[in-house]
Design an enzyme around this catalytic site. Structure first.
Site, mmCIF file in Angstrom:
data_model
loop_
_atom_site.group_PDB
_atom_site.id
_atom_site.type_symbol
_atom_site.label_atom_id
_atom_site.label_comp_id
_atom_site.label_asym_id
_atom_site.label_seq_id
_atom_site.Cartn_x
_atom_site.Cartn_y
_atom_site.Cartn_z
ATOM 1 N N CYS A 137 42.028 41.677 37.684
ATOM 2 C CA CYS A 137 41.459 43.021 37.785
ATOM 3 C C CYS A 137 40.856 43.467 36.462
ATOM 4 O O CYS A 137 41.563 43.895 35.547
ATOM 5 C CB CYS A 137 42.546 44.003 38.224
ATOM 6 S SG CYS A 137 41.972 45.692 38.225
ATOM 7 N N CYS A 140 41.428 47.102 35.561
ATOM 8 C CA CYS A 140 42.771 47.423 35.042
ATOM 9 C C CYS A 140 42.934 46.935 33.600
ATOM 10 O O CYS A 140 43.528 47.610 32.780
ATOM 11 C CB CYS A 140 43.863 46.744 35.866
ATOM 12 S SG CYS A 140 43.613 46.779 37.612
ATOM 13 N N ASP A 141 42.433 45.733 33.309
ATOM 14 C CA ASP A 141 42.800 45.071 32.055
ATOM 15 C C ASP A 141 41.641 44.854 31.075
ATOM 16 O O ASP A 141 41.871 44.412 29.948
ATOM 17 C CB ASP A 141 43.438 43.702 32.369
ATOM 18 C CG ASP A 141 44.668 43.854 33.252
ATOM 19 O OD1 ASP A 141 45.394 44.844 33.055
ATOM 20 O OD2 ASP A 141 44.893 43.006 34.131
#
Ligand code: NDP
Length: 309
Positions: A137, A140-141
């Site tokens: 992701c 997200c990261d």
């Protein structure tokens, strides 16, 4: 929560399919419970911008879109429960679903909207360095890879979207695809080739993700039978998704790919009274708008079923 009693329609999952189904079900006057699942809001919660969901002139962020859907459902009188269904019994009615919380849910009809989750390559480094440079992701990261070298694996829309997104942070982005042709939409491909930070590696297989024990340092690749090594700090796997249907094994018909089998364009599964909508039934048209439309179909089907109950 207090024992919810027997509800008319229980919806498992809270992506666009689940929320849309809940809005239609509640508006049809049915008592409606949504079990939010492991990732409330579904896959769009980890999608940065959506520009093909009708009704928004400017791109809308996934979390904001899902928050709006949730609030809209709540306003219609839908009950949301923060729980994850771990097993189900569809052998008789009312249907029974067992939550991780220990709660036993009973309902006259069920709408399955559990969606799909990211697939992994199945190589050792992927497990070893997950959370230490390996991710599925970018939204997200990606932030953690400011001025770093990253790679994205895959050739579909997700891979291209993630590669483009990562250019906001990373020094450079390699997009590694196993074939010489992308599956992603043309417009995405045009954006990709216009971005100077992205390098495309065609016909390349990821053999392993290597590191120094605590974080990723290198990719071991294979191209034209030759071993190739490339230094990277992060690797984003974007090779598609697996439908979340394990809990339905033996309860209804599921195809070889793991998707719930439905009757034509309807949402009817092999069990009367159980309906399915969104990515869990749908391997080809995995779009938020399609899921929302199928949520609507499922609610109409469930309402019709209950009228003849
Ligand atoms: P796709 O199935 O479309 O693409 C998966 C990609 O990963 C393919 O290029 C495939 O290669 C590659 N792949 C699969 N398995 C492996 C493996 N074991 N090793 C190496 N490569 C592998 O998945 P996506 O998640 O990209 O997209 C799914 C759906 O969601 C699509 O319909 C897409 O259009 C949609 N989507 C839409 C978005 C939007 O509208 N904004 C954003 C993201 C997704 P190969 O091509 O060789 O099969």
């Amino acid at each position: 929560m207090a024992d919810p009693g027997i509800v008319d329609i229980l919806i498992i999952g809270s992506g666009p399919a689940g929320y849309s189904a809940s809005i239609y079900a509640a508006r049809a006057g049915r008592s409606t419970l949504v079990i939010l699942g492991p990732q409330p809001g579904g896959q769009l919660i980890i999608t940065s911008f959506i520009e093909n969901y009708p009704g928004f002139v400017d791109p809308i962020s996934g979390p904001i879109l899902m928050d709006q859907m949730s609030k809209q459902a709540e306003k219609m009188g839908v009950t949301m429960v923060n729980d994850v269904i771990r097993s189900v019994d569809f052998s008789s009615r009312p249907f029974v679903c067992y939550g991780e919380s220990g709660i036993r849910y009973e309902s006259k009809a069920i709408i399955i909207a559990t969606g799909a989750t990211a697939k992994w390559l199945g190589i050792p480094g992927e497990v070893r360095y997950r959370g230490a440079g390996v991710s599925a992701c970018a939204t997200c990261d990606g932030f953690f890879f400011r001025d770093k070298k990253v790679a994205v694996i895959g050739g579909g829309n997700t891979a291209v979207e993630e590669a483009l997104y990562l250019t906001k942070f990373a020094e450079s982005v390699m997009l590694i695809h196993r074939r010489n042709e992308l599956r992603a939409e043309k417009i995405m491909q045009i954006r990709l080739s216009a971005n100077p930070k992205i390098e495309l590696l065609w016909n390349t297989k990821v053999v392993d993700i290597l590191g120094n024990g605590s974080k990723v340092t290198e990719l071991l690749l294979e191209r034209d039978g030759e071993e190739v090594r490339r230094a990277v700090d992060g690797v984003f796997i974007a090779i598609g998704h697996q439908p979340a249907t394990t809990i339905f094994d033996g309860q209804l018909l599921i195809n070889a790919g793991g998707y719930v089998i439905v009757d034509g364009v309807s949402s009817r599964t092999s069990v009367p009274g159980v309906f399915a909508a969104g990515d869990v039934r749908n391997s080809d048209y995995r779009q938020a708008i399609v899921s929302a439309g199928q949520g609507c179909i499922a609610a109409i089907d469930a309402d019709g079923f209950l009228s003849n109950f």
